[in-house]
Motif scaffolding. Sequence first.
Motif, PDB file in Angstrom:
ATOM      1  N   ILE A 143      -3.481  -7.298   5.643  1.00 59.97           N
ATOM      2  CA  ILE A 143      -3.209  -7.164   7.083  1.00 59.97           C
ATOM      3  C   ILE A 143      -4.126  -6.112   7.709  1.00 59.97           C
ATOM      4  O   ILE A 143      -4.671  -6.302   8.800  1.00 59.97           O
ATOM      5  N   LYS A 144      -4.348  -5.038   6.987  1.00 56.98           N
ATOM      6  CA  LYS A 144      -5.254  -4.005   7.513  1.00 56.98           C
ATOM      7  C   LYS A 144      -6.655  -4.569   7.712  1.00 56.98           C
ATOM      8  O   LYS A 144      -7.335  -4.261   8.696  1.00 56.98           O
ATOM      9  N   ASP A 152       0.841  -1.199   0.000  1.00 56.59           N
ATOM     10  CA  ASP A 152       0.000   0.000   0.000  1.00 56.59           C
ATOM     11  C   ASP A 152       0.876   1.248   0.000  1.00 56.59           C
ATOM     12  O   ASP A 152       2.043   1.202   0.397  1.00 56.59           O
ATOM     13  N   LEU A 202       2.984  -0.202   9.052  1.00 54.63           N
ATOM     14  CA  LEU A 202       3.192  -1.523   8.442  1.00 54.63           C
ATOM     15  C   LEU A 202       4.467  -1.500   7.617  1.00 54.63           C
ATOM     16  O   LEU A 202       4.680  -0.586   6.805  1.00 54.63           O
ATOM     17  N   HIS A 206      -4.996  -5.171   0.805  1.00 58.88           N
ATOM     18  CA  HIS A 206      -5.071  -4.661   2.186  1.00 58.88           C
ATOM     19  C   HIS A 206      -5.194  -5.782   3.217  1.00 58.88           C
ATOM     20  O   HIS A 206      -5.864  -5.615   4.246  1.00 58.88           O
ATOM     21  N   THR A 250       2.563   1.771   3.214  1.00 58.91           N
ATOM     22  CA  THR A 250       3.376   0.656   3.731  1.00 58.91           C
ATOM     23  C   THR A 250       4.824   0.833   3.290  1.00 58.91           C
ATOM     24  O   THR A 250       5.095   1.258   2.176  1.00 58.91           O
TER      25      THR A 250
HETATM   26  N1  URA Z   1      -1.305  -5.887   3.906  1.00 56.33           N
HETATM   27  C1  URA Z   1      -1.784  -4.636   3.877  1.00 56.33           C
HETATM   28  O1  URA Z   1      -2.830  -4.346   4.443  1.00 56.33           O
HETATM   29  N2  URA Z   1      -1.093  -3.697   3.214  1.00 56.33           N
HETATM   30  C2  URA Z   1       0.081  -3.943   2.605  1.00 56.33           C
HETATM   31  O2  URA Z   1       0.692  -3.031   2.036  1.00 56.33           O
HETATM   32  C3  URA Z   1       0.580  -5.252   2.632  1.00 56.33           C
HETATM   33  C4  URA Z   1      -0.131  -6.217   3.299  1.00 56.33           C
END
Ligand code: URA
Length: 231
Positions: free
Chosen positions: A181-182, A99, A195, A179, A102
């Motif tokens: 991980i978010k 992102d 992140l 997205h 990130t």
């Molecule tokens: N997960 C996310 O939410 N954003 C990233 O940039 C990479 C993994």
Amino acid sequence: MRLDRMLSDAHAGTRSQVKKLVKDGRVTVNGVTAKHSSMQIDPYEDVIELDGNRLIYEEYVYLMLNKPAGYISATKGNVPTVMDLIPDYKGMFPCGRLDKDTEGLLLMTNDGPLAHHLLSPHHHVEKEYYVEHKLPLTMDDICRIEEGITFQSISYRPAKYEKISDTSCHLIIQEGKYHEIKMVFESLGDKVVYLKRLRMKNLRLDDNLKPGEYRPLTAEEIADLKEGMPQ
Ligand code: URA
């Protein structure tokens, strides 16, 4: 092909650095000192030497970039893209997407088959992130992360969670959904506030690279990324 292109592809330096190498008389073509970095050479037939050491042309280029926040992982756009960070390289693209906000490890290459291999959801290539989040996680939250989560009709596969503090952790995922991980943290009522990607497969972000800096991968790093690919 231009001599400066061949030199930078052979990891002799960036386009501007290799121009200086030629100017300083350190590059020979078939034993004769090169006068102009723009001269045309045949990378497979001509013998190109830097300080007397033969350089081998490589079709593919692999760079490890420490992506700073504020750049999008795209080859074109109206906003700054990661391509702006490697101006001396053409025909490259980011292997995967981070992102805009990130930071961290982004492999930049022109090797389509390798990118396809690493990004294929069938190959379960691990991606490790350092995550800072707003709220502490409960045991139940951690179990959900480790078991996999479905949120807004999208399912996210189990992730490995390694606690650093109440509001920071390492998270290792095997897919790269938008997205990801978010969304996982949002599904728990939490929010990612920082992140950074630290690792892809066995390729670790080099601590010596400041945000915005890059370096070519070593032969060992390239071989490791290619391991398991059809020949
Ligand atoms: N997960 C996310 O939410 N954003 C990233 O940039 C990479 C993994």
